[in-house]
Design an enzyme around this catalytic site. Structure first.
Site, PDB file in Angstrom:
ATOM      1  N   ILE A  14      56.770  -2.967 -73.395  1.00  0.00           N
ATOM      2  CA  ILE A  14      55.721  -2.362 -74.205  1.00  0.00           C
ATOM      3  C   ILE A  14      54.848  -3.404 -74.893  1.00  0.00           C
ATOM      4  O   ILE A  14      53.657  -3.153 -75.142  1.00  0.00           O
ATOM      5  CB  ILE A  14      56.353  -1.386 -75.223  1.00  0.00           C
ATOM      6  CG1 ILE A  14      55.299  -0.412 -75.747  1.00  0.00           C
ATOM      7  CG2 ILE A  14      57.062  -2.140 -76.353  1.00  0.00           C
ATOM      8  CD1 ILE A  14      55.875   0.792 -76.462  1.00  0.00           C
ATOM      9  N   GLN A  36      60.601  -9.558 -64.205  1.00  0.00           N
ATOM     10  CA  GLN A  36      61.707  -9.689 -63.271  1.00  0.00           C
ATOM     11  C   GLN A  36      62.250  -8.347 -62.814  1.00  0.00           C
ATOM     12  O   GLN A  36      62.898  -8.243 -61.780  1.00  0.00           O
ATOM     13  CB  GLN A  36      62.828 -10.505 -63.909  1.00  0.00           C
ATOM     14  CG  GLN A  36      63.432  -9.863 -65.161  1.00  0.00           C
ATOM     15  CD  GLN A  36      64.498 -10.710 -65.814  1.00  0.00           C
ATOM     16  OE1 GLN A  36      65.005 -11.650 -65.210  1.00  0.00           O
ATOM     17  NE2 GLN A  36      64.843 -10.391 -67.055  1.00  0.00           N
ATOM     18  N   THR A  46      62.532  -1.922 -74.080  1.00  0.00           N
ATOM     19  CA  THR A  46      61.655  -0.757 -74.010  1.00  0.00           C
ATOM     20  C   THR A  46      62.285   0.377 -73.220  1.00  0.00           C
ATOM     21  O   THR A  46      62.097   1.557 -73.532  1.00  0.00           O
ATOM     22  CB  THR A  46      60.308  -1.140 -73.362  1.00  0.00           C
ATOM     23  OG1 THR A  46      59.723  -2.217 -74.093  1.00  0.00           O
ATOM     24  CG2 THR A  46      59.348   0.042 -73.350  1.00  0.00           C
ATOM     25  N   HIS A 226      73.238  -2.509 -80.269  1.00  0.00           N
ATOM     26  CA  HIS A 226      72.995  -1.418 -81.210  1.00  0.00           C
ATOM     27  C   HIS A 226      73.332  -0.085 -80.542  1.00  0.00           C
ATOM     28  O   HIS A 226      72.891   0.197 -79.423  1.00  0.00           O
ATOM     29  CB  HIS A 226      71.539  -1.436 -81.653  1.00  0.00           C
ATOM     30  CG  HIS A 226      71.100  -0.185 -82.334  1.00  0.00           C
ATOM     31  ND1 HIS A 226      71.688   0.264 -83.503  1.00  0.00           N
ATOM     32  CD2 HIS A 226      70.152   0.728 -82.026  1.00  0.00           C
ATOM     33  CE1 HIS A 226      71.103   1.390 -83.862  1.00  0.00           C
ATOM     34  NE2 HIS A 226      70.176   1.707 -82.989  1.00  0.00           N
ATOM     35  N   TYR A 263      70.401   6.478 -88.316  1.00  0.00           N
ATOM     36  CA  TYR A 263      69.182   7.259 -88.140  1.00  0.00           C
ATOM     37  C   TYR A 263      69.467   8.384 -87.154  1.00  0.00           C
ATOM     38  O   TYR A 263      70.416   8.322 -86.360  1.00  0.00           O
ATOM     39  CB  TYR A 263      68.000   6.402 -87.673  1.00  0.00           C
ATOM     40  CG  TYR A 263      68.164   5.767 -86.314  1.00  0.00           C
ATOM     41  CD1 TYR A 263      67.895   6.477 -85.138  1.00  0.00           C
ATOM     42  CD2 TYR A 263      68.560   4.441 -86.182  1.00  0.00           C
ATOM     43  CE1 TYR A 263      68.038   5.894 -83.887  1.00  0.00           C
ATOM     44  CE2 TYR A 263      68.700   3.846 -84.948  1.00  0.00           C
ATOM     45  CZ  TYR A 263      68.435   4.572 -83.804  1.00  0.00           C
ATOM     46  OH  TYR A 263      68.585   3.990 -82.569  1.00  0.00           O
ATOM     47  N   TRP A 364      59.274  -4.934 -81.966  1.00  0.00           N
ATOM     48  CA  TRP A 364      59.870  -3.666 -81.570  1.00  0.00           C
ATOM     49  C   TRP A 364      58.783  -2.638 -81.274  1.00  0.00           C
ATOM     50  O   TRP A 364      57.593  -2.864 -81.521  1.00  0.00           O
ATOM     51  CB  TRP A 364      60.799  -3.164 -82.673  1.00  0.00           C
ATOM     52  CG  TRP A 364      62.055  -3.979 -82.841  1.00  0.00           C
ATOM     53  CD1 TRP A 364      62.327  -5.190 -82.273  1.00  0.00           C
ATOM     54  CD2 TRP A 364      63.191  -3.643 -83.640  1.00  0.00           C
ATOM     55  NE1 TRP A 364      63.567  -5.631 -82.671  1.00  0.00           N
ATOM     56  CE2 TRP A 364      64.125  -4.698 -83.509  1.00  0.00           C
ATOM     57  CE3 TRP A 364      63.513  -2.568 -84.449  1.00  0.00           C
ATOM     58  CZ2 TRP A 364      65.359  -4.694 -84.154  1.00  0.00           C
ATOM     59  CZ3 TRP A 364      64.744  -2.560 -85.101  1.00  0.00           C
ATOM     60  CH2 TRP A 364      65.652  -3.605 -84.951  1.00  0.00           C
ATOM     61  N   ASP A 553      45.766 -23.943 -98.380  1.00  0.00           N
ATOM     62  CA  ASP A 553      45.164 -24.700 -99.473  1.00  0.00           C
ATOM     63  C   ASP A 553      46.111 -25.822 -99.842  1.00  0.00           C
ATOM     64  O   ASP A 553      47.328 -25.722 -99.651  1.00  0.00           O
ATOM     65  CB  ASP A 553      44.848 -23.803-100.667  1.00  0.00           C
ATOM     66  CG  ASP A 553      46.090 -23.382-101.447  1.00  0.00           C
ATOM     67  OD1 ASP A 553      47.130 -23.116-100.796  1.00  0.00           O
ATOM     68  OD2 ASP A 553      46.014 -23.278-102.684  1.00  0.00           O
ATOM     69  N   GLU A 656      52.286 -35.672-110.975  1.00  0.00           N
ATOM     70  CA  GLU A 656      53.206 -35.568-109.855  1.00  0.00           C
ATOM     71  C   GLU A 656      53.568 -36.992-109.442  1.00  0.00           C
ATOM     72  O   GLU A 656      52.675 -37.834-109.249  1.00  0.00           O
ATOM     73  CB  GLU A 656      52.563 -34.835-108.668  1.00  0.00           C
ATOM     74  CG  GLU A 656      52.282 -33.370-108.942  1.00  0.00           C
ATOM     75  CD  GLU A 656      51.585 -32.676-107.770  1.00  0.00           C
ATOM     76  OE1 GLU A 656      51.280 -33.360-106.769  1.00  0.00           O
ATOM     77  OE2 GLU A 656      51.347 -31.457-107.867  1.00  0.00           O
ATOM     78  N   LEU A 657      54.856 -37.268-109.309  1.00  0.00           N
ATOM     79  CA  LEU A 657      55.354 -38.616-109.040  1.00  0.00           C
ATOM     80  C   LEU A 657      56.088 -38.636-107.712  1.00  0.00           C
ATOM     81  O   LEU A 657      57.011 -37.843-107.501  1.00  0.00           O
ATOM     82  CB  LEU A 657      56.291 -39.055-110.172  1.00  0.00           C
ATOM     83  CG  LEU A 657      55.701 -38.968-111.590  1.00  0.00           C
ATOM     84  CD1 LEU A 657      56.783 -39.195-112.626  1.00  0.00           C
ATOM     85  CD2 LEU A 657      54.557 -39.964-111.766  1.00  0.00           C
ATOM     86  N   TYR A 658      55.676 -39.537-106.825  1.00  0.00           N
ATOM     87  CA  TYR A 658      56.238 -39.620-105.477  1.00  0.00           C
ATOM     88  C   TYR A 658      56.805 -41.019-105.236  1.00  0.00           C
ATOM     89  O   TYR A 658      56.178 -42.024-105.588  1.00  0.00           O
ATOM     90  CB  TYR A 658      55.166 -39.346-104.421  1.00  0.00           C
ATOM     91  CG  TYR A 658      54.530 -37.986-104.532  1.00  0.00           C
ATOM     92  CD1 TYR A 658      55.027 -36.905-103.820  1.00  0.00           C
ATOM     93  CD2 TYR A 658      53.416 -37.785-105.359  1.00  0.00           C
ATOM     94  CE1 TYR A 658      54.450 -35.654-103.923  1.00  0.00           C
ATOM     95  CE2 TYR A 658      52.834 -36.533-105.473  1.00  0.00           C
ATOM     96  CZ  TYR A 658      53.354 -35.470-104.753  1.00  0.00           C
ATOM     97  OH  TYR A 658      52.778 -34.226-104.863  1.00  0.00           O
TER      98      TYR A 658
END
Length: 829
Positions: A14, A36, A46, A226, A263, A364, A553, A656-658
């Site tokens: 599908i 296949q 499906t 399932h 279900y 699905w 960003d 900010e420390l690198y």
């Protein structure tokens, strides 16, 4: 079979056939679809799927994709055989917790465009599903547009449409390999010859990992079994005189009993009972059979012992079905396989490893047609209509595609398929995969660890409990849903950062060095802000789609003429790396080096941050010597060199420390020892989020994404109109038309004791006009904060709205943005 096609789709289930159909709708018809198995009952998922669709989803993207899917399936009814039955759905509650969850789910539906939903009492539910015993439930959630479809019939109808537009289909074709050269696919090898092509889309379902491996592209999913049992005929479901199969295939709503992972669906005079209430049974790729003869390769032997609990619960809830389930009868049982991924998301998009090789896997029936549409748009037009970051095939880090990880996480997704999942719920396993150099220090401080991109990150520290204990504010006694994944220490750390200084571990931020003679030209072309600034400049910017949407960003810091440091949020790091690499043009002299795992990163933020930093270095860090949005090298005691960027996601003075990750613990200790006399506290990601929301900083994936542009998001300041960049024409159209139709807007809850969690509907004058993108409590401003995109005419300070939280309408008011330090004076202090 054809030996050439522009596009080859592997898989005629599908998803693959939907993709072929949508390609023709976009003007692409030179397509060959191979499978296949025999067409069109190919033997994949499906062929046995129950076909039920519940559209409601906590993901805005997946909720809308499900709606698109239903719309297409419904349109196929006019082609002859009926494919779709919109009989509606009921999700029933047997516990108070589930009843509250149904209120939240109805909120999702209202936020994301599903109309006509209702919360029902037991008697009302039985009016729609007459075999249900009302004494067994507390209530139900009704969606009138849900239902079920005939999977194979849908495939056949879509194939007819695609064939009429020029698409070719071939069954009985096994893929044996791919022709790949210079990082691009050029052909598909099969047992019936090689097909030359320009691009391939893998829609192989449960065989995805095997087919992907032939191209060296990992497809991280597992095939999990399932159960489904069809009852004997139920007299109460008899069609009576004059009835027909077409009339009776689905007359009653599909029902979910999620408290027991079950279900139910009616088909003619039978009921189908689906069961997830057993330990996951994973079938290894090597054990999945190929089609042949009467073999249905996606079906496995039924295990009756796993159905016993399900049978008893079904008989209790639907008394008419008692004694009519025969799990030991092979003619009445199915044990089919479905795909489960490590994060429960689909896997969609072009592979970063092999250009031209596209993937649409782990999709699905619920989302097949809609997701295939997005994949087709992405392939043909360069971007999908919806933001697909959560499904992006390149989102997985290498460890997340390893066999043990995929197995463990895939099994857990099966266990949790119907669970009530809190947005802050953390995985139980595997844990401890990626540790920052401060991990032991964090443990000693009582860190509550959350996981992100495999990293263990502190959310808060119990060492700050005494700080929290002294708080008398109402927020310190948060209750119910909002109290999960939270502790009062979060607020205490937030306030300590605002009032003194906080030490944050930001090592998981994704870090890249972009270098080379063409690095500047590359960055200028890809990003909307001006990058060509003096060495030491820090620039906030975004990369846009051609439609103007925000793809990512980040900050770009110029380290020298041909070297730039790029830093993005850690959760999207692998996605961002794939994008950055994809934008390098042939012959362009640009190198991208990943530095995430080799550099520590510390956020030192708060009004006393300068005092702490100055006490451990011999460099002038005054405002004149080290201005806001600049960077330079420092030494922290023995830890050298340390790259310091004066920027703060907390909205405070700070850096900010690198530095080299091997010296990270020493850097932490130096700052910790020096900072205690200045009120320094270790602060976690909980405070990190509330601080940024007070300051109005946007979070990619929540407040900004590819469906929202910088002008709508309030980020126009980061756009330079005097340069060329992707998406400029789209932004100019928005600007010249008078501005965006919607604007990201800050609202505060009128009751300063309240807080919401995100994704709730926003109402104006009774009607839903938007949804909450981000929400938290503003501990410094003393009220709950929400953000959402409002129509421009409502995005005006003072507008009154309501936020619908678990069915309750919470009053809110549009206010100025940002709430905290609107002039940015504290950061520039």
């Amino acid at each position: 079979m054809r030996d050439r096609a522009q596009t080859v789709i592997v898989g005629a289930g599908i998803v693959g056939v939907s993709a072929a159909y949508h390609l023709t709708e976009l003007g692409v018809s030179d397509v060959l679809v191979i499978d296949q198995g025999p067409l069109f009952e190919t033997g994949g998922s499906t062929s046995h799927a129950p076909g039920i669709i519940f559209q409601t989803n906590g993901s805005r993207t997946m909720c809308r994709i499900a709606q698109d899917t239903v719309a297409l399936y419904d349109s196929l009814n006019g082609d002859g055989d009926r494919c779709w039955y919109g009989a509606g759905s009921l999700e029933v509650a047997t516990t108070p917790e589930r009843m509250e969850e149904l209120k939240r789910r109805q909120g999702f539906a209202r936020s994301f465009g599903i109309d006509g939903t209702e919360l029902l009492g037991p008697a009302e539910a039985v009016e729609r599903s007459p075999l249900l015993d009302p004494s067994t439930i507390l209530g139900a959630y009704w969606v009138p547009s849900d239902g079920a479809g005939k999977g194979v019939k849908i495939v056949e109808a879509l194939a007819r449409r695609a064939e009429s537009a020029g698409v070719s289909f071939e069954g009985g074709v096994t893929v044996t390999g791919f022709d790949i050269s210079e990082g691009r696919v050029h052909g598909v090898r099969t047992d019936r010859g090689t097909v030359e092509c320009e691009r391939v889309m893998l829609c192989a379902g449960i065989w995805g990992p095997t087919v992907g491996a032939l191209a060296g592209v990992p497809i991280p999913l597992v095939a999990v079994q399932h159960q489904l049992v069809w009852t004997d005929p139920v007299p109460e479901l008899s069609l009576g005189p004059g009835g027909s199969e077409g009339d009776g295939w689905l007359r009653q709503p599909v029902v979910r009993h999620q408290d027991m992972s079950l279900y139910f669906r009616q088909r003619e005079d039978h009921f189908g009972v689906g069961n997830y209430r057993h330990e996951p049974i994973v079938t290894a790729q090597s054990a999945i059979r190929r089609p042949g003869g009467d073999v249905q390769p996606s079906l496995m032997p039924f295990t009756p012992e796993d159905f016993e609990r399900c049978e008893a619960e079904t008989a209790r809830m639907f008394p008419a079905l008692a004694g009519r389930m025969r799990p030991d009868d092979p003619s009445r049982t199915l044990n089919g396989m479905f795909s489960f991924t490590p994060d429960a998301g689909s896997i969609v998009g072009e592979s970063a490893a092999v250009r031209g090789l596209w993937v649409c896997e782990a999709v699905w029936v619920t989302h097949a047609a809609g997701m295939a549409r997005q994949a087709a748009e992405w392939m043909v037009e360069g971007a999908p209509s919806y933001d697909l970051a959560e499904a992006d095939a390149n989102r997985f880090y290498p460890f997340q595609t390893s066999a043990p990880y995929v197995l463990e996480r895939g099994k857990q997704q099966y266990r949790e398929v119907y669970d009530i999942i809190h947005p802050l719920q953390q995985p139980a396993a595997p844990r401890g995969l990626k540790l920052t150099p401060f991990y032991e220090r964090h443990r000693a401080l009582g860190a509550e660890f959350f996981q992100g991109a495999g990293w263990e990150r502190p959310q808060w520290f119990t060492a700050n409990r005494d700080l929290a204990g002294g708080v008398a504010h109402e927020w310190a006694r948060r209750q119910g849903w909002a109290a999960r994944g939270w502790s009062a220490e979060v607020g205490a750390e937030h306030l300590a950062t605002r009032e003194a200084v906080g030490l944050f571990d930001i090592t998981p931020f994704a870090k890249f060095d972009v270098t080379g003679p063409d690095a500047l030209a590359y960055l200028e072309r890809v990003f909307a802000n001006r990058i060509d600034r003096p060495v030491g400049s820090v620039v906030y910017t975004a990369a846009l789609t051609e439609r103007g949407g925000i793809r990512l960003d980040l900050t770009v810091t110029r380290k020298d003429e041909q070297r730039f440091r790029v830093v993005t949020g850690g959760g999207s790091g692998h996605h961002d790396e794939a994008f950055l690499r994809s934008q390098v043009r042939g012959g362009e002299r640009v190198q991208i080096t990943v530095r995430t795992g080799s550099l520590f990163a510390i956020g030192l933020w708060g009004p006393r941050a300068r005092e702490v930093l100055a006490s451990v270095i011999d460099v002038d860090v005054s405002n004149d010597a080290f201005p806001y949005l600049t960077a330079q090298y420092l030494s922290l005691g023995e830890v050298t060199p340390v790259w310091a960027q004066r920027i703060s996601y907390a909205g405070e003075l700070g850096w900010e420390l690198y530095g080299q990750i091997a010296m990270g613990r020493r850097a932490w200790d130096v700052l910790w020892d020096a900072g205690r006399e200045h009120g320094l506290v270790a602060a976690g990601a909980g405070a990190f989020d509330s601080l940024r929301l007070e300051k109005g900083y946007r979070l990619w994936g929540q407040d900004i994404d590819t469906e929202h542009d910088p002008l709508s998001a309030g980020l126009g300041f980061a756009v330079r109109w005097d340069k060329e960049f992707a998406g400029r024409a789209a932004l100019e159209s928005i600007r010249d038309a008078g501005g965006p139709e919607q604007r990201l807007t800050c609202m505060t809850l009128d009751d300063d004791r309240r807080v919401v969690m995100g994704k709730e509907p926003i109402r104006y004058d009774g009607r839903v006009v938007s949804y909450v993108t981000s929400a938290n409590y503003g501990y410094s401003v003393g009220c709950g904060i929400v953000y959402g995109y409002l129509p421009a005419e409502l995005a005006v300070e003072g507008t009154r709205v309501d936020v619908e939280y678990f069915g309750e309408r919470v009053a809110a008011t549009v206010t100025s943005d940002p709430l905290w330090d609107p002039k940015g004076e504290r950061q520039r202090a």
